[in-house]
Design an enzyme around this catalytic site. Structure first.
Site, PDB file in Angstrom:
ATOM      1  N   HIS A  30      42.184  40.911  49.599  1.00 39.04           N
ATOM      2  CA  HIS A  30      41.042  41.827  49.650  1.00 39.04           C
ATOM      3  C   HIS A  30      40.870  42.289  51.090  1.00 39.04           C
ATOM      4  O   HIS A  30      40.118  41.703  51.866  1.00 39.04           O
ATOM      5  CB  HIS A  30      39.782  41.107  49.135  1.00 39.04           C
ATOM      6  N   HIS A  32      40.585  46.150  52.964  1.00 43.40           N
ATOM      7  CA  HIS A  32      40.622  47.623  52.945  1.00 43.40           C
ATOM      8  C   HIS A  32      41.312  48.015  54.239  1.00 43.40           C
ATOM      9  O   HIS A  32      40.784  47.735  55.321  1.00 43.40           O
ATOM     10  CB  HIS A  32      39.219  48.199  52.896  1.00 43.40           C
ATOM     11  N   HIS A 210      35.905  45.923  42.539  1.00 44.93           N
ATOM     12  CA  HIS A 210      34.751  45.292  43.187  1.00 44.93           C
ATOM     13  C   HIS A 210      33.643  45.183  42.139  1.00 44.93           C
ATOM     14  O   HIS A 210      33.324  46.173  41.451  1.00 44.93           O
ATOM     15  CB  HIS A 210      34.242  46.158  44.331  1.00 44.93           C
ATOM     16  N   GLU A 213      29.184  42.242  44.158  1.00 47.33           N
ATOM     17  CA  GLU A 213      29.013  42.086  45.617  1.00 47.33           C
ATOM     18  C   GLU A 213      27.506  42.168  45.882  1.00 47.33           C
ATOM     19  O   GLU A 213      26.889  41.205  46.316  1.00 47.33           O
ATOM     20  CB  GLU A 213      29.777  43.188  46.358  1.00 47.33           C
ATOM     21  N   ASP A 291      38.140  41.565  53.943  1.00 44.38           N
ATOM     22  CA  ASP A 291      37.456  42.793  53.515  1.00 44.38           C
ATOM     23  C   ASP A 291      37.661  43.940  54.520  1.00 44.38           C
ATOM     24  O   ASP A 291      38.521  44.782  54.306  1.00 44.38           O
ATOM     25  CB  ASP A 291      35.967  42.520  53.277  1.00 44.38           C
ATOM     26  N   ASP A 292      36.874  43.968  55.584  1.00 49.56           N
ATOM     27  CA  ASP A 292      36.948  45.025  56.604  1.00 49.56           C
ATOM     28  C   ASP A 292      36.861  44.360  57.976  1.00 49.56           C
ATOM     29  O   ASP A 292      35.838  44.448  58.670  1.00 49.56           O
ATOM     30  CB  ASP A 292      35.792  46.017  56.419  1.00 49.56           C
TER      31      ASP A 292
END
Ligand code: ADE
Ligand code: ZN
Length: 352
Positions: A30, A32, A210, A213, A291-292
């Site tokens: 996961h 991005h 997703h 969340e 994630d980011d």
């Protein structure tokens, strides 16, 4: 102090746990790739491509990374991605991520990308996918990190837009392995994308989304039953629904959990209150991911070490998280076994 591990897994001292977390092989499922754009690279690409950005300096931009929820982050994330114009920009972004991943002993990564963010600005699908795919090939050759791509649809846009995006990506069908669903969750339930996920399934693509969340357990049910996804991204709201927890455990549906993201987007007030331990102890196939990472303060090993320090997770949980990440990945069983053997060798080398 020592911790007892299941089966033939050696016992590891708690003092050595952070080093073990960093050393153990792991898969990241996961990430991005646009969320790996570091502020320095945003500024370098803005200059290279003559793109105006709203912030005067790297420090100015970093000061804006104070998020209150998912949407407050997404507004800045899409603005950051606006510096990406050419195939080489996508390559450079992914290459920078792979260097960090390799340093964190990530042996395999499945990268999300958001083509609509780019095609809406006139960037070609070819530039996006070819640049990312070339970086994946080079990561394997030069860093030993295997990687594949998952095309995500933006859920704040229409299903028609998603269908058009899938059609545009079909000439590159051999360069991505699946589709996902991301962006603003609340108000955009998964069933809005039922038709495009059906098409993707018929094309033999893997399916993830997703869900849970910020959104309710009902969105996780819908991702499972309507979209028929194989993994849930985030999914931390599942703990509110005991029937859903049972379903996820019974069907071994992996959750790609992102602790530092959850902290920065105020899903949990602090890391000590994160429910990852509860998910693992309920028998769910939970994993740790970044994630980011450029926006949330850490790549894989920071997610592991900070979460373990705050919650008191043990070496047993570490072993479980690494094996879960292999189980949840979209690769052949034989490859998973190689990684499990590598994991056992690292645990053995940390045995007390
Ligand atoms: N796009 C990038 N990061 C995301 C996240 N955490 N949730 C939803 N969409 C995203
Ligand atoms: Zn995400």
């Amino acid at each position: 102090m020592t911790t007892t591990l299941p089966g033939n897994v050696p016992t590891v001292s708690l003092e050595r746990l952070p080093d073990l977390l960093r050393a153990m092989p792991k898969a990241e499922l996961h990430i991005h790739i646009e969320g790996s754009l570091e502020p320095e690279l945003i500024f370098a690409l803005a200059q290279r491509n003559n793109v105006q950005i709203l912030y005067a300096s790297v420090e100015d931009l970093k000061r804006a990374y104070a998020f209150t929820n998912l949407q407050s982050f997404l507004d800045i994330y899409y603005a950051g991605a606006s510096v990406l114009l050419h195939e080489q920009d996508f390559y450079d972004m992914a290459q920078a991520y792979f260097v960090r991943a390799a340093a964190d002993n990530v042996v395999h990564a499945e990268l999300f990308f958001d083509p609509q963010t780019h095609t809406a600005r006139g960037v070609s699908m070819a530039a996006v996918i070819n640049g990312l795919h070339r970086a994946c090939e080079d990561a394997k050759a030069t860093l030993g990190v295997s990687a594949s791509l998952i095309l995500c649809f933006l859920r704040h846009l229409s299903e028609e837009d998603a269908l058009a995006t899938l059609a545009q990506a079909l000439p590159f069908r051999d360069k991505f392995i699946g589709v996902g669903l991301d962006s603003s969750e609340l108000g955009h339930s998964p069933e809005k994308f039922a038709r495009v996920f059906t098409q993707a399934r018929e094309l033999g693509l893997h399916l993830v989304a997703h869900a849970g969340e910020e959104g309710p357990p009902a969105y996780i049910w819908s991702a499972l039953d309507v979209l028929q996804v194989e993994r849930i991204d985030h999914g931390v709201q599942a703990v509110k629904d005991p029937d859903l927890m049972q379903r996820l455990a019974r069907d071994r549906i992996p959750l790609t959990v992102c602790p530092l993201s959850n902290l920065k987007l105020c899903v949990f007030p602090d890391l000590a209150q994160h429910n990852l331990g509860a998910l693992l102890d309920a028998g769910l196939v939970a994993t740790i991911n970044s994630d980011d990472p450029a926006y949330f303060g850490g790549y894989m090993n920071e997610n592991f070490t900070q979460t373990f320090a705050a919650t008191g997770l043990t070496a047993e949980h570490a072993y479980q998280l690494a094996t879960n990440s292999f189980e949840a990945s979209f690769v052949d069983a034989a490859v998973k076994q190689v990684w499990r053997d590598q994991l056992d060798a690292v645990f053995a080398s940390f045995a007390t």
